[in-house]
Design an enzyme around this catalytic site. Structure first.
Site, PDB file in Angstrom:
ATOM      1  N   LYS A 187      20.257 123.438   6.306  1.00 59.05           N
ATOM      2  CA  LYS A 187      20.513 121.878   6.880  1.00 59.05           C
ATOM      3  C   LYS A 187      21.802 122.240   7.677  1.00 59.05           C
ATOM      4  CE  LYS A 187      20.517 117.003   5.680  1.00 59.05           C
ATOM      5  NZ  LYS A 187      20.612 116.263   4.406  1.00 59.05           N
ATOM      6  N   SER A 209      17.096 112.520   4.802  1.00 61.64           N
ATOM      7  CA  SER A 209      17.725 112.959   5.747  1.00 61.64           C
ATOM      8  C   SER A 209      17.360 114.412   6.063  1.00 61.64           C
ATOM      9  CB  SER A 209      19.165 112.737   5.957  1.00 61.64           C
ATOM     10  OG  SER A 209      19.805 113.430   4.816  1.00 61.64           O
ATOM     11  N   SER A 238      17.641 112.201  -0.212  1.00 63.61           N
ATOM     12  CA  SER A 238      17.301 112.943   1.042  1.00 63.61           C
ATOM     13  C   SER A 238      16.690 114.379   0.821  1.00 63.61           C
ATOM     14  CB  SER A 238      18.791 113.073   1.939  1.00 63.61           C
ATOM     15  OG  SER A 238      19.088 112.057   2.513  1.00 63.61           O
TER      16      SER A 238
END
Length: 488
Positions: free
Chosen positions: A75, A150, A174
């Protein structure tokens, strides 16, 4: 793409090389990215160099670990030395960290191959990956729908087999919510189990890094590699890290009976009937596997959402104050004075959702409102934690739906922030209490979209979550299904 263990066996038997496995992942990324948009940055050259290093070790007769030569996505809010880390924000568009995050360093030391940095909601603020400043990631099961957020890029990349496993971060759901929407396994570890050093902060008392995998075992292997004490993180826990994958069994009868508690407050109004049916069936399956099922109450569970949206923005308003155009990142030129530079840089660099949360947090922390909002939210946080503690006096593991619905259409909730926030209704209380939570696929809706079952554990009992999830996974075939995109 095969599992970590299968690929490891192929490597050690010299049936395939790490370069071949890496090139296969890179080719797949190149083929799928025009429609999927999971990656913000593909690190092909570095990935092949890492793969060649693994092949050299094998050729020299050296032993390699399970993660050596395994393609992994990271990420893009985890700092990677010499590689752009943007947090999907214009304000960090050209930021290249001078240091490595602890988790990515551990993975590099283990021989894992980073194929790229994945897309996310800007500064991890969002539930759909539509708040990225650069692109909107699609759900591999239906390209017109969102992958969750997210960590949507990390979840979609694993679901579409662009990488074997990936890392995300979870502040209010998330990792688990996109895992549910994309039909993969996602774990938020106990707060402090995994070092946050090098994770760009959103809400420091809630953020936690965790793994995505297509199987429970893959997620367990990845957690063992990244967990552990780190003196660079003051919230890091000094605990022994077990081999989470070593104790996985295909049923729950071979040991002391596991007591599973169904949180009654997570069922009823607001829960899609298809999701409720799938989760109820999954609970029945767990009972069939040998678990003892109890219904438990967490009466303050429903206050998690409003508490979170006071606490998290308050911490964000403090954490994001560093992006001012002075030290690093974007600086808007031709400002008349220092204050003008600050305001113009932040106005230009931050997106709408980030600005909204900064303003909410600043307001909640301001004189005259601190006691009315922030302090009250922290008191409710304590009540939620106490509810969990009481529930765990009766049971070992708690279950609920991961999300109240399946993945929604892109653009469907962008003009209604409150509706978007409700998608994290089931996951947020786990972060407020600092507990581990895991999402495992448990079915599909009438549109062929995945549904997730959330397992919540006691502090540092990730091993128990993996055991329950693995037994369920082996008794079903949800993890064997692949999106049509996987055949592209």
């Amino acid at each position: 793409m095969a599992s970590i263990r299968e690929l490891h066996e192929q490597l050690t038997k010299k049936e395939r090389s790490a370069v071949e496995i890496t090139q296969e992942a890179l080719d797949r990324i190149q083929a799928l990215e025009p429609k999927l948009h999971s990656f913000l940055c593909v690190t092909a050259q570095q990935a092949l160099e890492q793969a060649r290093a693994v092949d050299a070790k094998i050729a020299a007769g050296e032993e390699i670990g399970l993660l050596a030569g395994i393609p992994i996505g990271i990420k893009d809010n985890l700092c990677t030395k010499g590689i752009t880390t943007t947090c999907a924000s214009k304000i960090l568009e050209n930021f290249v960290p001078p240091y490595e995050s602890t988790v990515t360093q551990k993975l590099a030391d283990a021989g894992a191959v980073m194929v790229g940095k994945t897309n996310l909601d800007e500064f991890a603020m969002g539930s759909s990956t539509e708040n990225s400043a650069y692109q909107v990631t699609a759900n591999p099961w239906d390209l017109s729908r969102i992958p969750g957020g997210s960590s949507g890029g990390s979840a979609a990349a694993v679901a579409a087999e662009e990488c074997v496993v990936s890392l995300g971060s979870d502040t209010g759901g998330s990792i688990r919510q996109p895992a549910s929407f994309c039909g993969v396994v996602g774990l938020k570890p106990t707060y402090g189990l995994v070092s946050r050093y090098g994770l760009v902060a959103y809400a420091s008392s809630l953020d936690q890094i965790g793994p995505f995998g297509r199987t429970v075992e893959d997620a367990a292997i990845l957690l063992s590699a990244i967990a552990g004490y780190d003196p660079k993180d003051s919230t890091s826990l000094k605990v022994e890290i077990p081999d989470y994958a070593a104790t996985l069994k295909p049923d729950l009868k071979a040991r002391k009976k596991i007591r599973i508690g169904v949180i009654k407050e997570t069922f009823g109004e607001g829960l899609d009937s298809v999701v409720e049916k799938a989760v109820t069936k999954a609970i029945e399956q767990l009972q069939h596997l040998g678990a003892e099922i109890h219904v438990v109450s967490c009466p303050n569970f429903r206050y998690g959402l409003p508490s979170y949206y006071i606490i998290a923005p308050s911490e964000a308003s403090a954490n994001l104050a560093r992006y001012d155009g002075v030290k690093y990142g974007l600086r808007v030129p031709d400002a008349d004075n220092l204050l003008s530079m600050y305001t113009r840089t932040r106005a230009s660099g931050f997106g709408t959702e980030v600005k909204r949360r900064i303003m909410i947090g600043t307001y909640a922390l301001s004189a005259g409102y601190y006691d009315a909002y922030y302090l009250k939210a922290q008191k409710v946080r304590t009540l939620i934690k106490q509810d969990f503690e009481k529930a765990f006096e009766q049971v070992d593991v708690l279950v609920s739906p991961t999300a109240p619905t399946t993945a929604f259409k892109a653009g469907e909730k962008t003009t209604d922030p409150l509706s978007m926030y409700l998608t994290d209704l089931m996951t947020i209380p786990v972060n407020l209490a600092g507990l581990p939570g895991l999402s495992v696929p448990c079915g599909f809706d009438e549109n062929g979209l995945p549904i997730g079952l959330q397992l919540i554990g006691k502090v540092l009992r990730e091993d128990q979550l993996f055991q329950v999830a693995y037994a369920y996974e082996q008794a079903t075939n949800w993890h064997l299904r692949q999106p049509e995109l996987a055949g592209s």
